[in-house]
Design an enzyme around this catalytic site. Structure first.
Site, short mmCIF file in Angstrom:
data_model
loop_
_atom_site.label_atom_id
_atom_site.label_comp_id
_atom_site.label_asym_id
_atom_site.label_seq_id
_atom_site.Cartn_x
_atom_site.Cartn_y
_atom_site.Cartn_z
N VAL A 75 44.84 5.27 -57.76
CA VAL A 75 43.95 4.84 -56.68
C VAL A 75 43.43 3.41 -56.86
O VAL A 75 42.85 2.85 -55.94
CB VAL A 75 42.74 5.79 -56.49
CG1 VAL A 75 43.19 7.18 -56.10
CG2 VAL A 75 41.83 5.80 -57.72
N ASN A 128 38.03 11.71 -54.15
CA ASN A 128 37.46 12.54 -55.22
C ASN A 128 37.85 12.06 -56.62
O ASN A 128 37.20 12.41 -57.60
CB ASN A 128 37.94 13.99 -54.98
CG ASN A 128 37.69 14.90 -56.15
OD1 ASN A 128 36.54 15.24 -56.45
ND2 ASN A 128 38.75 15.30 -56.83
N SER A 166 27.64 11.53 -57.14
CA SER A 166 27.10 12.49 -58.11
C SER A 166 25.59 12.38 -58.05
O SER A 166 25.06 11.29 -57.81
CB SER A 166 27.57 12.16 -59.53
OG SER A 166 26.79 12.85 -60.48
N TYR A 175 29.20 5.08 -65.44
CA TYR A 175 29.51 6.14 -64.48
C TYR A 175 28.37 6.31 -63.47
O TYR A 175 28.60 6.39 -62.26
CB TYR A 175 29.75 7.45 -65.24
CG TYR A 175 30.01 8.65 -64.37
CD1 TYR A 175 31.28 8.91 -63.85
CD2 TYR A 175 28.98 9.54 -64.04
CE1 TYR A 175 31.52 10.02 -63.05
CE2 TYR A 175 29.21 10.65 -63.25
CZ TYR A 175 30.48 10.89 -62.75
OH TYR A 175 30.71 11.99 -61.95
N ALA A 204 26.10 4.12 -62.55
CA ALA A 204 26.07 2.96 -61.64
C ALA A 204 27.21 3.03 -60.64
O ALA A 204 27.04 2.68 -59.46
CB ALA A 204 26.15 1.67 -62.46
N SER A 205 28.37 3.50 -61.07
CA SER A 205 29.52 3.57 -60.16
C SER A 205 29.27 4.57 -59.04
O SER A 205 29.67 4.36 -57.89
CB SER A 205 30.80 3.94 -60.92
OG SER A 205 30.84 5.32 -61.27
N LYS A 206 28.60 5.67 -59.36
CA LYS A 206 28.35 6.68 -58.33
C LYS A 206 27.27 6.22 -57.34
O LYS A 206 27.33 6.53 -56.15
CB LYS A 206 27.99 8.02 -58.98
CG LYS A 206 29.18 8.65 -59.72
CD LYS A 206 30.36 8.88 -58.78
CE LYS A 206 31.50 9.67 -59.40
NZ LYS A 206 32.60 9.93 -58.47
N1 LIG Z 1 32.37 17.85 -62.89
C1 LIG Z 1 31.10 17.57 -62.54
O1 LIG Z 1 30.13 18.14 -63.05
C2 LIG Z 1 30.84 16.52 -61.50
C3 LIG Z 1 29.51 16.29 -61.11
C4 LIG Z 1 29.25 15.32 -60.15
C5 LIG Z 1 30.31 14.63 -59.58
N2 LIG Z 1 31.57 14.89 -59.98
C6 LIG Z 1 32.64 14.14 -59.35
O2 LIG Z 1 33.56 15.06 -58.77
C7 LIG Z 1 34.87 14.51 -58.82
C8 LIG Z 1 35.81 15.48 -59.54
O3 LIG Z 1 35.30 15.71 -60.84
P1 LIG Z 1 36.14 16.43 -61.97
O4 LIG Z 1 35.19 17.23 -62.77
O5 LIG Z 1 37.33 17.10 -61.38
O6 LIG Z 1 36.60 15.15 -62.83
P2 LIG Z 1 37.89 14.96 -63.74
O7 LIG Z 1 37.66 13.77 -64.57
O8 LIG Z 1 38.24 16.25 -64.41
O9 LIG Z 1 39.05 14.70 -62.66
C9 LIG Z 1 39.21 13.48 -62.03
C10 LIG Z 1 40.63 13.38 -61.51
O10 LIG Z 1 40.81 12.05 -61.04
C11 LIG Z 1 42.07 11.61 -61.49
N3 LIG Z 1 42.12 10.16 -61.64
C12 LIG Z 1 41.49 9.40 -62.57
N4 LIG Z 1 41.86 8.13 -62.44
C13 LIG Z 1 42.73 8.07 -61.40
C14 LIG Z 1 43.46 7.02 -60.80
N5 LIG Z 1 43.37 5.75 -61.24
N6 LIG Z 1 44.27 7.30 -59.76
C15 LIG Z 1 44.39 8.58 -59.31
N7 LIG Z 1 43.71 9.62 -59.84
C16 LIG Z 1 42.90 9.36 -60.89
C17 LIG Z 1 42.25 12.27 -62.85
O11 LIG Z 1 43.62 12.27 -63.25
C18 LIG Z 1 41.68 13.64 -62.60
O12 LIG Z 1 42.66 14.55 -62.14
C19 LIG Z 1 34.74 13.16 -59.49
O13 LIG Z 1 34.55 12.16 -58.50
C20 LIG Z 1 33.47 13.31 -60.30
O14 LIG Z 1 32.87 12.07 -60.58
C21 LIG Z 1 31.87 15.81 -60.93
#
Ligand SMILES: NC(=O)c1ccc[n+]([C@@H]2O[C@H](COP(=O)([O-])OP(=O)(O)OC[C@H]3O[C@@H](n4cnc5c(N)ncnc54)[C@H](O)[C@@H]3O)[C@@H](O)[C@H]2O)c1
Length: 267
Positions: A78, A104, A160, A173, A175-177
Site C-alpha cells: 500500500v 485497514n 485506533s 503508531y 501519531a499515525s492513527k
Molecule cells: N488489533 C488491535 O487491537 C487494533 C486496535 C485498533 C486498531 N487496529 C487497526 O486495525 C487494523 C488491523 O489490525 P490487525 O490487528 O489485523 O493488525 P496486523 O498488524 O495483524 O495486520 C495488518 C495487516 O496489514 C498488512 N500490511 C502491513 N504493511 C503493508 C503494506 N505495506 N502493504 C499492504 N499490506 C500491509 C500486514 O501484512 C497485515 O496483514 C490496523 O489498521 C490496526 O492499526 C487494530
C-alpha cells in the site's frame, strides 16, 4: 438481548453486487472484513503483501465458498503508488466497478514491542507513517477517480482509539492513527461533492494475536474490564460498524470516526 459480536446481526442492505477493496486482508481482522462483505453479496478484492499469500488465499477461498459474493487476492504494497494502480485495474477487470475501499492495512503487529519514544529510531517512525498514513492516502487517491466516475462511493479508514487517548510505548503508531483521522476529514471535505463519503472506524484493543505480541495478558484483561460492555473485543465486533459505514444505510454520514470499543472511550 445478549451482547453478541456485531457480525451476528443482520447486515445492512445495499452492498450486494458492489465491489469492495479491503487492505490488510491477510491478517485476522482484515480477513473478518473480507468474509463479512462476501456474506452480504459484495465482491471483494483482498489486498495485502505477497508474504501473507497463504493466509489471504485461505480467506478469499473461504469467503468465495460461503459467498454469495466472490473474493480474490491482489498482492500489493500500500505504500506504492504503482501497486495501487494495479489494484484498481485488477478490481475493474475482475468485477467491473469499485464502490468501497477499506484502508485497514497498517504496521501494528510488526511494531515489534513497545518502547519509549526516546528510543524509537527515524527509520521505524518513517515506516509506520509510510504504511499507516501514506498508504491510506494513496489508497484514497487511487480509488477516487473510479468512484467519481461511477457517481459515488464509500471509503472507510481504520484508525485506533489510541489516536485520541494516547498510549505508552508506540508514539509513532499513535501519531499515525491520529493522522488517519485528520486525513479522513480532509478527504471527506474534498470528495463529498462527488458523493464519495470518507469515514473511519476507531477500534479499541482487539484480543487477537497481533495485540498479544504487544501486550501482556494482564493488560488485555484490564482493557476488557474497563469497558462499559466488560468483555474482550473480537475482530467480529468491528464488522457491524464497518458494513454500516460502507453501505447506503449511512449515506448522509461523512468525515466521521466511529469508535468501536465496547464503550471505553467517550468522545
Ligand atoms: N488489533 C488491535 O487491537 C487494533 C486496535 C485498533 C486498531 N487496529 C487497526 O486495525 C487494523 C488491523 O489490525 P490487525 O490487528 O489485523 O493488525 P496486523 O498488524 O495483524 O495486520 C495488518 C495487516 O496489514 C498488512 N500490511 C502491513 N504493511 C503493508 C503494506 N505495506 N502493504 C499492504 N499490506 C500491509 C500486514 O501484512 C497485515 O496483514 C490496523 O489498521 C490496526 O492499526 C487494530
Amino acid at each position: 438481548m445478549s451482547n453478541l459480536p456485531a457480525s451476528a446481526a443482520p447486515a445492512p442492505a445495499g452492498l450486494a453486487g458492489r465491489t469492495v477493496v479491503v487492505t490488510g486482508a491477510g491478517a485476522e481482522i482484515g480477513g473478518a472484513y473480507v468474509r463479512a462483505f462476501a456474506a452480504t453479496g459484495a465482491n471483494v478484492v483482498a489486498v495485502d503483501l505477497l508474504r501473507t499469500a497463504r493466509q489471504a488465499l485461505e480467506t478469499t477461498r473461504t469467503a468465495s465458498r460461503t459467498g454469495p459474493g466472490r473474493a480474490v487476492f491482489a498482492p500489493a504494497d500500500v505504500t506504492s503508488q504503482s501497486d495501487w494502480q494495479l489494484v484498481v485495474e485488477r478490481t475493474i477487470a475482475e468485477f467491473g466497478r469499485l464502490d468501497v475501499l477499506v484502508n485497514n492495512a497498517a504496521v501494528y503487529r510488526a511494531l515489534s514491542g513497545k518502547r519509549p519514544l526516546t528510543e524509537l529510531v527515524v527509520e521505524e517512525w518513517d515506516q509506520v507513517f509510510a504504511v499507516n498514513v501514506r498508504g491510506t492516502w494513496l489508497g484514497i487517491k487511487a480509488v477516487a477517480p473510479a468512484m467519481v466516475d461511477s457517481g459515488g462511493g464509500s471509503i472507510v479508514n481504520v484508525s485506533s482509539v489510541v489516536g485520541r487517548t494516547g498510549a505508552v510505548g508506540f508514539a509513532h503508531y499513535v501519531a499515525s492513527k491520529a493522522a488517519v483521522e485528520g486525513l479522513t476529514r480532509a478527504a471527506a471535505r474534498e470528495l463529498g461533492e462527488h458523493n464519495v463519503r470518507v469515514n473511519a472506524v476507531a477500534p479499541g484493543l482487539v484480543d487477537n494475536d497481533a495485540s498479544r505480541t504487544l501486550n501482556t495478558e494482564t493488560y488485555l484483561a484490564a482493557a476488557a474490564r474497563a469497558r462499559s460492555l466488560p468483555r474482550p473485543m473480537q475482530a467480529d465486533d468491528l464488522v457491524g460498524a464497518l458494513l454500516w459505514l460502507a453501505s447506503p444505510a449511512s449515506s448522509f454520514v461523512t468525515g466521521q470516526t466511529v469508535v468501536v470499543d465496547g464503550g471505553q472511550v467517550f468522545t
